[in-house]
Design a protein around this motif. Structure first.
Motif, PDB file in Angstrom:
ATOM      1  N   ASN A   1       9.040  -3.981 -11.885  1.00 29.01           N
ATOM      2  CA  ASN A   1       8.483  -3.714 -10.547  1.00 29.01           C
ATOM      3  C   ASN A   1       7.314  -2.751 -10.606  1.00 29.01           C
ATOM      4  O   ASN A   1       6.354  -2.872  -9.840  1.00 29.01           O
ATOM      5  N   SER A   2       7.386  -1.752 -11.477  1.00 25.56           N
ATOM      6  CA  SER A   2       6.272  -0.808 -11.647  1.00 25.56           C
ATOM      7  C   SER A   2       5.041  -1.538 -12.126  1.00 25.56           C
ATOM      8  O   SER A   2       3.902  -1.270 -11.683  1.00 25.56           O
ATOM      9  N   ILE A   3       5.229  -2.498 -13.104  1.00 26.09           N
ATOM     10  CA  ILE A   3       4.083  -3.260 -13.610  1.00 26.09           C
ATOM     11  C   ILE A   3       3.469  -4.085 -12.477  1.00 26.09           C
ATOM     12  O   ILE A   3       2.240  -4.140 -12.310  1.00 26.09           O
ATOM     13  N   ILE A   4       4.325  -4.721 -11.661  1.00 27.81           N
ATOM     14  CA  ILE A   4       3.809  -5.532 -10.552  1.00 27.81           C
ATOM     15  C   ILE A   4       3.051  -4.658  -9.549  1.00 27.81           C
ATOM     16  O   ILE A   4       1.968  -5.013  -9.079  1.00 27.81           O
ATOM     17  N   ARG A   5       3.619  -3.480  -9.220  1.00 22.43           N
ATOM     18  CA  ARG A   5       2.985  -2.590  -8.241  1.00 22.43           C
ATOM     19  C   ARG A   5       1.618  -2.105  -8.718  1.00 22.43           C
ATOM     20  O   ARG A   5       0.627  -2.133  -7.993  1.00 22.43           O
ATOM     21  N   GLU A   6       1.536  -1.678  -9.981  1.00 24.22           N
ATOM     22  CA  GLU A   6       0.267  -1.191 -10.508  1.00 24.22           C
ATOM     23  C   GLU A   6      -0.732  -2.328 -10.667  1.00 24.22           C
ATOM     24  O   GLU A   6      -1.943  -2.142 -10.484  1.00 24.22           O
ATOM     25  N   SER A   7      -0.230  -3.539 -10.991  1.00 19.81           N
ATOM     26  CA  SER A   7      -1.129  -4.697 -11.100  1.00 19.81           C
ATOM     27  C   SER A   7      -1.711  -5.046  -9.734  1.00 19.81           C
ATOM     28  O   SER A   7      -2.892  -5.405  -9.621  1.00 19.81           O
ATOM     29  N   ASN A   8      -0.880  -4.941  -8.711  1.00 21.55           N
ATOM     30  CA  ASN A   8      -1.395  -5.169  -7.351  1.00 21.55           C
ATOM     31  C   ASN A   8      -2.477  -4.168  -6.990  1.00 21.55           C
ATOM     32  O   ASN A   8      -3.447  -4.495  -6.309  1.00 21.55           O
ATOM     33  N   ARG A   9      -2.283  -2.906  -7.410  1.00 25.95           N
ATOM     34  CA  ARG A   9      -3.312  -1.883  -7.120  1.00 25.95           C
ATOM     35  C   ARG A   9      -4.616  -2.222  -7.824  1.00 25.95           C
ATOM     36  O   ARG A   9      -5.705  -2.091  -7.246  1.00 25.95           O
ATOM     37  N   ILE A  10      -4.502  -2.675  -9.091  1.00 20.74           N
ATOM     38  CA  ILE A  10      -5.722  -3.075  -9.816  1.00 20.74           C
ATOM     39  C   ILE A  10      -6.363  -4.259  -9.100  1.00 20.74           C
ATOM     40  O   ILE A  10      -7.595  -4.355  -8.962  1.00 20.74           O
ATOM     41  N   SER A  11      -5.545  -5.182  -8.629  1.00 18.79           N
ATOM     42  CA  SER A  11      -6.068  -6.358  -7.933  1.00 18.79           C
ATOM     43  C   SER A  11      -6.815  -5.964  -6.667  1.00 18.79           C
ATOM     44  O   SER A  11      -7.862  -6.534  -6.351  1.00 18.79           O
ATOM     45  N   ASP A  12      -6.279  -4.967  -5.941  1.00 11.38           N
ATOM     46  CA  ASP A  12      -6.977  -4.486  -4.737  1.00 11.38           C
ATOM     47  C   ASP A  12      -8.331  -3.897  -5.081  1.00 11.38           C
ATOM     48  O   ASP A  12      -9.324  -4.107  -4.379  1.00 11.38           O
ATOM     49  N   ILE A  13      -8.358  -3.139  -6.190  1.00 11.01           N
ATOM     50  CA  ILE A  13      -9.634  -2.532  -6.609  1.00 11.01           C
ATOM     51  C   ILE A  13     -10.630  -3.620  -6.970  1.00 11.01           C
ATOM     52  O   ILE A  13     -11.808  -3.582  -6.605  1.00 11.01           O
ATOM     53  N   VAL A  14     -10.158  -4.626  -7.710  1.00  7.92           N
ATOM     54  CA  VAL A  14     -11.048  -5.730  -8.097  1.00  7.92           C
ATOM     55  C   VAL A  14     -11.548  -6.466  -6.865  1.00  7.92           C
ATOM     56  O   VAL A  14     -12.730  -6.829  -6.763  1.00  7.92           O
ATOM     57  N   ARG A  15     -10.653  -6.656  -5.865  1.00  5.91           N
ATOM     58  CA  ARG A  15     -11.053  -7.354  -4.645  1.00  5.91           C
ATOM     59  C   ARG A  15     -12.145  -6.567  -3.897  1.00  5.91           C
ATOM     60  O   ARG A  15     -13.114  -7.148  -3.417  1.00  5.91           O
ATOM     61  N   SER A  16     -11.989  -5.228  -3.824  1.00  2.50           N
ATOM     62  CA  SER A  16     -13.014  -4.399  -3.169  1.00  2.50           C
ATOM     63  C   SER A  16     -14.323  -4.448  -3.934  1.00  2.50           C
ATOM     64  O   SER A  16     -15.414  -4.472  -3.364  1.00  2.50           O
TER      65      SER A  16
ATOM     66  N   ILE B   1     -14.515   1.020   5.662  1.00  2.00           N
ATOM     67  CA  ILE B   1     -14.136   2.335   5.143  1.00  2.00           C
ATOM     68  C   ILE B   1     -13.013   2.188   4.119  1.00  2.00           C
ATOM     69  O   ILE B   1     -13.051   2.793   3.033  1.00  2.00           O
ATOM     70  N   ASP B   2     -11.990   1.386   4.445  1.00  2.00           N
ATOM     71  CA  ASP B   2     -10.853   1.218   3.531  1.00  2.00           C
ATOM     72  C   ASP B   2     -11.300   0.645   2.188  1.00  2.00           C
ATOM     73  O   ASP B   2     -10.880   1.099   1.115  1.00  2.00           O
ATOM     74  N   HIS B   3     -12.136  -0.404   2.230  1.00  2.00           N
ATOM     75  CA  HIS B   3     -12.602  -1.020   0.986  1.00  2.00           C
ATOM     76  C   HIS B   3     -13.405  -0.026   0.155  1.00  2.00           C
ATOM     77  O   HIS B   3     -13.284   0.013  -1.078  1.00  2.00           O
ATOM     78  N   SER B   4     -14.242   0.767   0.809  1.00  2.00           N
ATOM     79  CA  SER B   4     -15.057   1.753   0.084  1.00  2.00           C
ATOM     80  C   SER B   4     -14.179   2.815  -0.547  1.00  2.00           C
ATOM     81  O   SER B   4     -14.370   3.196  -1.708  1.00  2.00           O
ATOM     82  N   LEU B   5     -13.187   3.314   0.206  1.00  2.00           N
ATOM     83  CA  LEU B   5     -12.328   4.380  -0.315  1.00  2.00           C
ATOM     84  C   LEU B   5     -11.484   3.887  -1.481  1.00  2.00           C
ATOM     85  O   LEU B   5     -11.161   4.652  -2.396  1.00  2.00           O
ATOM     86  N   SER B   6     -11.110   2.607  -1.486  1.00  2.00           N
ATOM     87  CA  SER B   6     -10.306   2.097  -2.597  1.00  2.00           C
ATOM     88  C   SER B   6     -11.082   2.127  -3.907  1.00  2.00           C
ATOM     89  O   SER B   6     -10.501   2.194  -4.991  1.00  2.00           O
ATOM     90  N   LEU B   7     -12.442   2.083  -3.804  1.00  5.34           N
ATOM     91  CA  LEU B   7     -13.272   2.131  -4.997  1.00  5.34           C
ATOM     92  C   LEU B   7     -13.451   3.551  -5.523  1.00  5.34           C
ATOM     93  O   LEU B   7     -13.621   3.761  -6.726  1.00  5.34           O
ATOM     94  N   ILE B   8     -13.438   4.532  -4.644  1.00  2.07           N
ATOM     95  CA  ILE B   8     -13.837   5.883  -5.053  1.00  2.07           C
ATOM     96  C   ILE B   8     -12.723   6.906  -4.987  1.00  2.07           C
ATOM     97  O   ILE B   8     -12.903   8.038  -5.439  1.00  2.07           O
ATOM     98  N   LYS B   9     -11.545   6.533  -4.436  1.00  3.44           N
ATOM     99  CA  LYS B   9     -10.542   7.564  -4.206  1.00  3.44           C
ATOM    100  C   LYS B   9     -10.027   8.175  -5.506  1.00  3.44           C
ATOM    101  O   LYS B   9      -9.668   9.355  -5.565  1.00  3.44           O
ATOM    102  N   ILE B  10      -9.965   7.374  -6.612  1.00  2.86           N
ATOM    103  CA  ILE B  10      -9.497   7.921  -7.891  1.00  2.86           C
ATOM    104  C   ILE B  10     -10.440   9.008  -8.384  1.00  2.86           C
ATOM    105  O   ILE B  10     -10.022  10.052  -8.903  1.00  2.86           O
ATOM    106  N   ILE B  11     -11.749   8.798  -8.189  1.00  2.04           N
ATOM    107  CA  ILE B  11     -12.744   9.804  -8.610  1.00  2.04           C
ATOM    108  C   ILE B  11     -12.550  11.081  -7.813  1.00  2.04           C
ATOM    109  O   ILE B  11     -12.606  12.193  -8.363  1.00  2.04           O
TER     110      ILE B  11
END
Length: 818
Positions: free
Chosen positions: A627-642, A663-673
């Motif tokens: 489940n952790s792998i699926i959750r983190e993969s979904n997060r990567i997928s969201d970043i790729v989609r943005s 705003i949401d799409h932009s923040l998904s790209l930069i929030k880790i930074i």
């Protein structure tokens, strides 16, 4: 009968002693411990009544007589109503338990005496119609007459027997005893009231003296010894109270002992109460003080009560005012121009040149004279309006030609102007006047040549103006249009420096001096001016030296370059937009390719992880990992989609888009930074925002630029973690000019922006960052995008504290959807 009389006397003497003891105790406790509660007082008096009733005169079994009526009568006059009611209730209860044939009569005596006492105290005691002793005697007579009447509640033969034996002794002796006790209580009460007044006065003095705000000292005028000092004095001088009380005024005052003694004697005799001295503090500092001192008697000692006020700042201000006044007189009295001061429309001061102008021999000939008496009648209304503007509205006047009158009523052509001033604490005006009779003659001689000059210059289509003594002296119609004026009076005598940017003032002054002094021509060069409406205007200017009205001047030629420079600026912006668009298209293509390449393996990882989770052999631990792998993969997928969405450059298409999605799409790209930089990102999005007609990728680019700049500002100010390392993003709807707008604001608490940088912030290629960190195009492009969307970008900043960039975008920008 004789035995009854004696018993009555003994009972009254006993009552007298008890009341004396009672009141003394009451007074002592009241003065020592403050006001005693009525419940306590009433209880004590009730116990005393019980004591008296315990040793009665027994007329017969069950019928007793005692001094309770006198006790209650006295209490009613000199104690509060609650105290009276409590004590009476206690005695009624006690009499009830005593019982006997006289039970009802005894209770009735207490009740009737209480009621008579309350009514007499309220309506009769303070009457001034009778002396106090007679008033109380009649009161005692009434109380005990009523007591005798209550005897008729006994059986008739017994009542008759009681009245015949005790009636006369009671009516003769009890009222007298009541008067004696009342007089004693009145005297004691007045003493107590006086004592309370003294105590209140002492408390008021102590409260007034022992404060932290006003410095107060009590001084022995005989030797200057400090007798008392309040807390404010300790704080002011820096010594403890013990240290102050061990000092004499000669150790604080800088005067010698003999001078101090003389001044204290003046205060003691009340010949003088206000003094100015220099006092010494504990740290050695010498300060100016003003002392208000007067005699006071404490414990039969004649002392001085002194209030000390620090006037150091006032002394400095007075010295500065005197210096300024001396300087004013020195400058003004040596000024060749006539200068006079008017207060309340009259002459208050004239310098020597003004006396000469008015042909006066002495200042006394003019001081107090009305200003209008020395002005030609044709100018009276104008001068009245001018004095109103100066005295009330505090408006400075411009130099004007007027006709003054000398002492001998000779006419004088003068040029004068006035400035508002404060003179001797009053609002007035300083008038500077110059005799221009000779100047007018010269002007008339030059009028013809000037007319020729004007006729030529007036019809020239290029702006020409004459600069003289730092001000405009002449403007042709083209120059008036150039500066946005309609009349000569709008600009003539105005300083040229008012119409140039602050940073160019010094350069303008130097150029004009080169023309005036060195007689040097100023070649054509570009210069920015400011029109009367505040708008900038760019021009090519040059200047040549001339003599105008007999004064060295500069004739300035100008050519408006505003339109030409605006076209050049727009061409440059267009080229930069094209270049930036090409760069972004290349980056978008690369980002899209990378995103597609990432998507495929990510989908594989997610599928395999799902198989692991759904496997029959998977235990809880393996299932959690899956489940952790699926959750983190979904997060990567969201970043790729943005990233994919950001990479899709729209050529000219525009559509309705959600600002929240942008705003949401932009923040998904930069929030880790931002998390890595330890920045606290606070986002507030208003609910139910309308969709925005826009090019969504361009708006996303604007938001990303603002967020990047905010991040850089915070990292410059706070390299590491800090609680103020915050970026606030707010999106909300506003209504303005009958239109709906989306308001996006990005606020950082970084270094802020200086005024110089702010003025150039949207210029292309202008950047405060190092060359490897910024191109200077981010805000310029953002400005162009917002302007293309018919919106605005505003900046609110305080240098060193914060910056707020606010983007206003119309919901409907009148574009047609394609």
């Amino acid at each position: 009968m004789e035995i009854g009389v004696y018993i009555g006397l003994l009972k009254n003497i006993e009552l007298l002693m008890i009341v004396i003891i009672l009141y003394q105790l009451n007074s002592y406790l009241g003065l020592k411990f403050g006001q005693i509660h009525p419940l306590f007082k009433g209880s004590v008096i009730g116990l005393i009544g019980m004591f008296i009733m315990s040793f009665p005169y027994v007329f017969q079994d069950g019928l007793v007589f005692d001094a309770r009526s006198t006790l209650i009568a006295s209490v009613a006059l000199f104690f509060s109503t609650p105290t009276l009611l409590i004590s009476s209730t206690i005695m009624i209860i006690f009499r009830y338990f005593m019982g006997g044939v006289g039970l009802l009569t005894g209770i009735l005596v207490i009740t009737v005496t209480t009621l008579i006492g309350l009514l007499w105290k309220r309506y009769c005691l303070n009457s001034k119609a009778l002396p106090f002793w007679l008033n109380v005697y009649l009161y005692g007579l009434l109380v005990h007459a009523a007591m005798m009447l209550t005897m008729y509640t006994l059986p008739a033969p017994l009542a008759q027997n009681v009245i015949s034996i005790l009636g006369i002794p009671v009516l003769l002796l009890y009222p007298v005893v009541t008067v004696i006790i009342s007089i004693f209580l009145l005297i004691q009460k007045k003493y107590d009231e006086s004592f309370e007044l003294i105590n209140d006065a002492q408390q008021m003095y102590s409260s007034l003296f022992n404060n932290q705000h006003t410095v107060m000292l009590v001084i022995d005028p005989q030797d200057g010894q400090i007798v008392d000092a309040n807390p404010a004095a300790m704080n002011f001088y820096g010594w403890t109270k013990d240290e102050l009380l061990n000092k004499k005024m000669s150790e604080i005052n800088t005067l010698n002992s003999e001078q101090i003694k003389i001044e204290m004697e003046k205060a003691r005799q009340s010949n003088k109460s206000r003094f100015k001295f220099k006092h010494r503090k504990a740290n050695g500092e010498i300060i100016d003080v003003e002392i208000f001192s007067g005699p006071i008697s404490i414990d039969k000692r004649q002392l001085l009560y002194s209030i000390v006020v620090d006037i150091s700042a006032r002394v400095v201000a007075e010295a500065e005012m005197k210096r300024n006044m001396d300087l004013f007189r020195t400058v003004v009295e040596n000024e060749p121009d006539a200068i006079f001061i008017q207060l309340e429309r009259r002459f208050a001061y004239l310098n020597p040149a003004a006396l000469t102008l008015f042909r006066a021999h002495d200042e006394s000939e003019m001081i107090g004279m009305r200003i209008l008496d020395r002005v030609h009648p044709d100018f009276h209304d104008e001068v009245k309006d001018t004095m109103t503007d100066i005295n009330i509205n505090r408006i400075q006047t411009q130099p004007k030609h007027r006709i003054y009158l000398t002492i001998n009523n000779e006419h004088l052509d003068v040029e004068s102007f006035a400035v508002p001033i404060v003179f001797n604490g009053q609002n007035g005006a300083m008038v500077i006047a110059r005799d221009i009779s000779s100047k007018l003659d010269a002007m008339r001689a030059l009028k013809r040549s000037e007319s020729n000059f004007r006729s030529v210059v007036k019809n020239v289509p290029i702006p020409i103006f004459i600069h003289q003594n730092g001000r405009f002296a002449f403007m042709n119609p083209a120059a008036l249009t150039f500066f946005g004026a309609s009349l000569d009076d709008d600009l003539i005598n105005m300083p040229l420096t008012r119409f140039v940017p602050d940073q160019d003032v010094e350069d303008i002054i130097q150029n004009m001096n080169r023309v005036y002094v060195d007689k040097t021509e100023i070649p054509l060069h570009q210069r920015q001016f400011i029109r009367m409406d505040g708008k900038p205007i760019y021009s090519e200017v040059g200047a040549v030296p001339i003599s105008y009205d007999g004064v060295d001047s500069a004739m300035v030629f100008a050519r408006d370059l505003t339109i030409q420079l605006e076209m050049q600026r727009r061409q440059m912006e267009l080229e930069m937009h094209i270049q930036q668009k090409q760069r972004l298209e290349s980056i978008g293509t690369l980002a899209g390719g990378v995103a597609h390449e990432i998507n495929n393996p990510i989908n594989g990882i997610m599928n395999y992880a799902q198989l692991i989770v759904e496997s029959e052999n998977a235990d809880s631990k393996i299932e959690n990992y899956g489940n952790s792998i699926i959750r983190e993969s979904n997060r990567i997928s969201d970043i790729v989609r943005s990233l994919l969405q950001f990479s899709r450059f729209e050529k000219s298409a525009h559509s309705y888009s959600s600002m929240i999605d942008i705003i949401d799409h932009s923040l998904s790209l930069i929030k880790i930074i931002f998390i890595k930089d330890q920045i606290d990102l606070r986002v507030t999005l208003e609910e139910d925002l309308p969709n925005l007609k826009c090019r969504s990728q361009q708006i996303q680019q604007v938001f990303m630029n603002l967020m990047t700049n905010a991040r850089d500002a915070l990292n410059d100010k706070y390299p590491g973690y800090d609680e103020n390392k915050i970026i606030e993003v707010n999106v909300k709807q506003k209504f303005h000019d009958n239109r709906r707008w989306i308001c996006l604001s990005v606020k950082d608490f970084g270094m802020g922006i200086s005024e110089e940088v702010r003025n150039r912030l949207f210029e292309p290629f202008y950047s405060t960052k190092p060359k490897d960190k910024g191109t200077g195009l981010g805000l310029a492009i953002s400005f162009g995008i917002v302007a293309d969307h018919h919106g605005t970008i505003d900046i609110d900043t305080v240098e060193g504290e914060y910056s707020v960039f606010t983007v206003m975008l119309p919901v409907d920008n009148d574009w047609h959807l394609m």
